[in-house]
Motif scaffolding. Structure first.
Motif, PDB file in Angstrom:
ATOM      1  N   LYS A 105      -4.820   2.571   7.551  1.00 34.66           N
ATOM      2  CA  LYS A 105      -4.756   3.559   8.629  1.00 34.66           C
ATOM      3  C   LYS A 105      -4.628   2.879   9.981  1.00 34.66           C
ATOM      4  O   LYS A 105      -3.828   3.294  10.839  1.00 34.66           O
ATOM      5  CB  LYS A 105      -6.013   4.433   8.589  1.00 34.66           C
ATOM      6  CG  LYS A 105      -6.005   5.561   9.593  1.00 34.66           C
ATOM      7  CD  LYS A 105      -7.240   6.436   9.437  1.00 34.66           C
ATOM      8  CE  LYS A 105      -7.231   7.583  10.440  1.00 34.66           C
ATOM      9  NZ  LYS A 105      -8.419   8.451  10.291  1.00 34.66           N
TER      10      LYS A 105
ATOM     11  N   LYS B 292      -7.982   1.291   2.395  1.00 34.24           N
ATOM     12  CA  LYS B 292      -7.579   2.548   3.018  1.00 34.24           C
ATOM     13  C   LYS B 292      -7.860   2.527   4.521  1.00 34.24           C
ATOM     14  O   LYS B 292      -7.054   2.995   5.328  1.00 34.24           O
ATOM     15  CB  LYS B 292      -8.314   3.718   2.369  1.00 34.24           C
ATOM     16  CG  LYS B 292      -7.899   3.989   0.927  1.00 34.24           C
ATOM     17  CD  LYS B 292      -8.707   5.127   0.321  1.00 34.24           C
ATOM     18  CE  LYS B 292      -8.313   5.384  -1.126  1.00 34.24           C
ATOM     19  NZ  LYS B 292      -9.123   6.451  -1.749  1.00 34.24           N
ATOM     20  N   THR B 293      -9.011   1.971   4.882  1.00 29.31           N
ATOM     21  CA  THR B 293      -9.375   1.885   6.298  1.00 29.31           C
ATOM     22  C   THR B 293      -8.410   0.983   7.049  1.00 29.31           C
ATOM     23  O   THR B 293      -7.948   1.310   8.150  1.00 29.31           O
ATOM     24  CB  THR B 293     -10.816   1.358   6.445  1.00 29.31           C
ATOM     25  OG1 THR B 293     -11.716   2.239   5.764  1.00 29.31           O
ATOM     26  CG2 THR B 293     -11.206   1.272   7.912  1.00 29.31           C
TER      27      THR B 293
ATOM     28  N   TYR C  23      -4.432   0.181  -6.755  1.00 29.80           N
ATOM     29  CA  TYR C  23      -4.970   1.245  -5.931  1.00 29.80           C
ATOM     30  C   TYR C  23      -5.698   0.623  -4.748  1.00 29.80           C
ATOM     31  O   TYR C  23      -6.300  -0.449  -4.862  1.00 29.80           O
ATOM     32  CB  TYR C  23      -5.943   2.116  -6.725  1.00 29.80           C
ATOM     33  CG  TYR C  23      -5.371   2.694  -8.001  1.00 29.80           C
ATOM     34  CD1 TYR C  23      -4.730   3.928  -8.008  1.00 29.80           C
ATOM     35  CD2 TYR C  23      -5.461   1.993  -9.201  1.00 29.80           C
ATOM     36  CE1 TYR C  23      -4.198   4.458  -9.172  1.00 29.80           C
ATOM     37  CE2 TYR C  23      -4.929   2.510 -10.376  1.00 29.80           C
ATOM     38  CZ  TYR C  23      -4.308   3.748 -10.358  1.00 29.80           C
ATOM     39  OH  TYR C  23      -3.780   4.264 -11.513  1.00 29.80           O
ATOM     40  N   LEU C  24      -5.651   1.303  -3.618  1.00 22.49           N
ATOM     41  CA  LEU C  24      -6.368   0.829  -2.446  1.00 22.49           C
ATOM     42  C   LEU C  24      -7.869   0.996  -2.621  1.00 22.49           C
ATOM     43  O   LEU C  24      -8.331   2.038  -3.096  1.00 22.49           O
ATOM     44  CB  LEU C  24      -5.915   1.599  -1.201  1.00 22.49           C
ATOM     45  CG  LEU C  24      -4.570   1.212  -0.588  1.00 22.49           C
ATOM     46  CD1 LEU C  24      -4.148   2.241   0.444  1.00 22.49           C
ATOM     47  CD2 LEU C  24      -4.632  -0.174   0.036  1.00 22.49           C
TER      48      LEU C  24
ATOM     49  N   ALA D 184       0.826  -1.207   0.000  1.00 20.68           N
ATOM     50  CA  ALA D 184       0.000   0.000   0.000  1.00 20.68           C
ATOM     51  C   ALA D 184       0.861   1.258   0.000  1.00 20.68           C
ATOM     52  O   ALA D 184       0.552   2.246  -0.666  1.00 20.68           O
ATOM     53  CB  ALA D 184      -0.929  -0.004   1.217  1.00 20.68           C
TER      54      ALA D 184
ATOM     55  N   GLN E 230       2.467   1.340  -3.431  1.00 23.39           N
ATOM     56  CA  GLN E 230       1.521   1.111  -4.521  1.00 23.39           C
ATOM     57  C   GLN E 230       2.171   0.275  -5.619  1.00 23.39           C
ATOM     58  O   GLN E 230       1.983   0.510  -6.815  1.00 23.39           O
ATOM     59  CB  GLN E 230       0.992   2.433  -5.081  1.00 23.39           C
ATOM     60  CG  GLN E 230       0.149   3.213  -4.088  1.00 23.39           C
ATOM     61  CD  GLN E 230      -0.492   4.447  -4.704  1.00 23.39           C
ATOM     62  OE1 GLN E 230       0.075   5.095  -5.568  1.00 23.39           O
ATOM     63  NE2 GLN E 230      -1.698   4.752  -4.254  1.00 23.39           N
TER      64      GLN E 230
ATOM     65  N   GLN F  42     -11.637   1.253  -0.646  1.00 23.62           N
ATOM     66  CA  GLN F  42     -12.006   1.958   0.574  1.00 23.62           C
ATOM     67  C   GLN F  42     -11.704   1.092   1.794  1.00 23.62           C
ATOM     68  O   GLN F  42     -11.218   1.587   2.825  1.00 23.62           O
ATOM     69  CB  GLN F  42     -13.490   2.330   0.558  1.00 23.62           C
ATOM     70  CG  GLN F  42     -13.895   3.235   1.712  1.00 23.62           C
ATOM     71  CD  GLN F  42     -13.086   4.521   1.762  1.00 23.62           C
ATOM     72  OE1 GLN F  42     -12.953   5.218   0.761  1.00 23.62           O
ATOM     73  NE2 GLN F  42     -12.515   4.836   2.926  1.00 23.62           N
TER      74      GLN F  42
END
Length: 303
Positions: A67, A63-64, A57-58, A14, A17, A60
């Motif tokens: 983090k 992305k969560t 690409y991440l 991530a 990328q 959603q």
């Protein structure tokens, strides 16, 4: 622990990328990295990446997870570090090679925080160019280095440490006397200051913006070449020409209007600042502690 390894691999993919870059960072094959990400997706029951035009690409969900994962993995690394060193006294002397610029911008606060944890470890900084740092590490004269242009990857562990932004600029007096500079050809035809005679820094910037003009630059030598950023800065401030240099080097002068960016709408380049040390060499505990301290420092872009 296997799922934890999969999670750590996901974070690297991530971050970059790229499966290829992540595999280089983790010293794994691309197949192994892809497999670990797939197993993590299967365990979670969600798709973490989407692929388009040969890029990833991440999602959603990805992305969560990123983090949360970065936060907890960093905390876990700190706990492991504390468990290894908290109840033992680390004593020794660390020799580190780097340039004056990187020592000032990157190392000063990190060494201060390291010394608070390990007051009995002394740190010696050897100011030298990147090539000298690499050779000194190979010949066991230096423990580790912080460099911008790393080499000998087959012999060294190379860990991306931070990113530094480069911009093309000149003194306002030079621009007034030799400008205006409205296109890349104007820059090529002007006086160039660079690290080497073949203009490697400006060539990289030009290649990112207009590759067709790189051949034109290849026929030209820098008006002034110096492999020390302090000298480059002095030549720029003296109005000797245009240079592609670290933005941080001229932060104050840019604010004061003493220098100005050339073609400010062009694409800038960035260089990876790498932490390097020898592969397959048993490191003393104090050197390992220092390396781990650097690796756990917040990754930030210098700009």
């Amino acid at each position: 622990m296997r799922n934890l390894n999969n999670l750590a691999t996901f974070v690297q993919v991530a971050k970059y990328q790229s499966v290829t870059k992540a595999s280089d960072k983790l010293h794994l094959t691309q197949q192994a990295v892809s497999y670990q990400v797939k197993k993590l997706e299967e365990a979670l029951g969600v798709l973490l990446f989407k692929r388009a035009h040969r890029k990833i690409y991440l999602t959603q969900e990805g992305k969560t997870l990123l983090k949360t994962a970065e936060k907890h993995l960093t905390a876990l690394e700190q706990d492991i570090f504390d468990a290894k060193y908290k109840h033992s006294v680390v004593v020794g002397h660390v020799k580190l090679g780097t340039t004056l610029e990187l020592a000032s911008l990157v190392l000063a606060p990190l060494i201060e925080s390291f010394k608070l944890k390990h007051p009995q470890v002394s740190v010696e900084i050897l100011l030298q160019d990147d090539a000298s740092t690499v050779q000194n590490i190979i010949h066991n004269d230096t423990d580790l280095g912080i460099v911008v242009f790393s080499s000998e990857p087959q012999l060294l562990n190379v860990t991306p440490f931070k990113q530094e932004q480069f911009i093309t600029l000149a003194s306002t007096d030079f621009i007034k006397n030799h400008g205006p500079f409205t296109c890349f050809t104007d820059v090529i035809n002007s006086e160039i200051i660079d690290y080497h005679a073949d203009c490697p820094s400006l060539k990289t910037w030009l290649s990112k913006n207009d590759k067709k003009l790189v051949k034109q630059l290849a026929t030209k030598s820098a008006s002034i070449a110096a492999n020390d950023v302090r000298l480059l800065k002095q030549f720029v401030m003296a109005g000797a020409g245009i240079a592609n240099v670290p933005a941080t080097l001229f932060a104050d002068e840019l604010k004061q209007g003493k220098v100005a960016e050339i073609l400010p709408k062009s694409q800038t380049i960035s260089a990876s600042i790498d932490l390097i040390y020898m592969k397959d060499r048993v490191l003393p505990s104090h050197v390992s502690a220092f390396i781990e301290h650097l690796q756990m420092s917040p990754k930030m872009e210098i700009n």
